[in-house]
Design an enzyme around this catalytic site. Structure first.
Site, PDB file in Angstrom:
ATOM      1  N   SER A  92       1.307   3.660  -3.396  1.00  0.00           N
ATOM      2  CA  SER A  92       0.818   4.710  -4.300  1.00  0.00           C
ATOM      3  C   SER A  92      -0.573   5.190  -3.904  1.00  0.00           C
ATOM      4  CB  SER A  92       0.765   4.195  -5.736  1.00  0.00           C
ATOM      5  OG  SER A  92       2.056   3.914  -6.227  1.00  0.00           O
ATOM      6  N   GLU A 111      12.312  -4.206  -5.228  1.00  0.00           N
ATOM      7  CA  GLU A 111      11.222  -4.127  -6.200  1.00  0.00           C
ATOM      8  C   GLU A 111      11.701  -3.813  -7.599  1.00  0.00           C
ATOM      9  OE1 GLU A 111       7.077  -1.619  -6.970  1.00  0.00           O
ATOM     10  OE2 GLU A 111       7.917  -1.772  -4.964  1.00  0.00           O
ATOM     11  N   GLY A 160       0.813  -1.202   0.000  1.00  0.00           N
ATOM     12  CA  GLY A 160       0.000   0.000   0.000  1.00  0.00           C
ATOM     13  C   GLY A 160       0.848   1.254   0.000  1.00  0.00           C
TER      14      GLY A 160
END
Length: 372
Positions: free
Chosen positions: A128, A243, A126
């Protein structure tokens, strides 16, 4: 002196096993592209766990496999290149587990890592928001302390897999009076909590793995605060290394490329030249990812790795469309339909995980030290 890029026989055998298993899983799916984000299969997640392919590099004392980074690399290169639907486990294994190992308390690790390792707990990220896509410092979702709980209010968007997830790793503003980069904290939120609403977003390809998540006075225990209060920004930067610099950013549509190449007319000199350029770029991108995997890249360099790899994926989608010709628009066969979907989906490659324009700024300012 010769530099040998060949894998050891043990790694070659593991890579071959992963490719074979990945194709078996992928061949059950109509769509084999972007399988790490769009291919949700809970049974595959459990199979990954049974094979010891989750938490491969985590410490043994934390329940992990204690294996090398190269072993994990060849496994997931094989799975994602084949199009295996691993989304149910991917975010937790790639990002959440390593973050909890680095910043989480022993109690948090004991509570959350076993579900990740067993393939039974799915996680979303959670981060953006509608007005804070790549600009983390602009996050407005708030977490207000109330006794032994935080009360969370706000909205997240583009939360991959949230419709299937059990938990979301939430970035929220805990000090509204602090400078933008210094008032953020990270919380583990149970998505089954009262006040949470998840709304899938159907994109133009028909996929619905992206979601909006609304938080309306959601109560989260203080014990779910991960790391330093108001110190999330530096933790996020570390998390982004996991990421942005992985093999998923290079081979999302590799299976489509291989399937199209099997029937491509390479007597066309232009098409042949494009294919040669893509083969070169696959090798260059792989070397960039390997620098990240082996810890040889400077901090922040994952911005460059992701930029190169995702722009390459867009070129792959364009090539597949040109190689198939008008048939890619007709979508009258499975291959043509996959190509049509990938052409439509490809602009998202350079948006997800930080837009290319933002990443080039990061590379210039933080890695190269260029003036603003």
């Amino acid at each position: 002196m010769t530099l040998d890029f060949a894998l050891s026989p043990e790694l070659e055998a593991l890579a071959a096993e992963a490719r074979e298993v990945g194709r078996e899983w992928a061949d059950r799916c109509a769509i084999r592209e972007d399988s790490w984000i769009a291919g949700h299969d809970a049974e595959v997640a459990k199979d990954l766990a049974a094979r010891g392919w989750l938490g491969m590099t985590w410490p043994v004392e934390s329940g992990g496999g204690g294996r090398s980074a190269m072993e994990r690399f060849v496994v997931f290169e094989g799975l994602i290149s084949a199009g295996a639907p691993i989304a149910a486990a991917w975010f937790a294994d790639r990002q959440i587990g390593p973050t909890l190992l680095e910043f989480g308390t022993p109690d948090q690790q004991a509570r959350f890592l076993p579900g990740i390792l067993s393939g039974e707990a799915m996680w979303g990220i959670g981060m953006s928001e509608p007005d804070a896509g790549s600009d983390v410092a602009a996050i407005r979702t708030r977490a207000v302390l109330d006794g032994e709980e935080y009360i969370v209010d706000g909205q997240k968007i583009w939360t991959s897999g949230a419709a299937h997830a059990d938990f979301v790793y939430l970035v929220a503003r805990t000090d509204p009076d602090a400078p933008p980069h210094k008032g953020l904290s990270e919380l583990v939120v149970d998505l089954g909590s009262p006040g949470v609403k998840v709304v899938p977003i159907v994109d133009m390809t028909g996929d619905d793995h992206f979601c909006e998540v609304y938080f309306d006075s959601v109560r989260v225990p203080v014990t779910n605060l991960v790391g330093e209060l108001n110190g999330s920004f530096k933790q996020i930067m570390r998390q982004m290394e996991h990421e942005r610099g992985g093999i998923d950013r290079l081979v999302s549509n590799r299976r489509l490329y291989e399937d199209v190449m099997a029937g491509a007319d390479l007597s066309d000199p232009v098409l042949r030249q494009e294919a040669a350029a893509l083969e070169i770029d696959y090798r260059l991108g792989r070397l960039l990812v390997l620098r990240e995997v082996l810890g040889q890249a400077p901090r922040g360099f994952s911005a460059a790795t992701k930029t190169f790899c995702t722009e390459h994926e867009q070129r792959v989608a364009d090539f597949c469309g040109r190689a198939l010709g008008p048939a890619a628009l007709v979508a009258d066969t499975e291959l043509h339909a996959r190509a049509a979907r990938n052409i439509t989906y490809a602009p998202g490659y350079t948006i997800m995980g930080g837009t290319t324009s933002i990443l080039r700024n990061i590379l210039g300012e933080r890695v190269l030290g260029l003036p603003r």
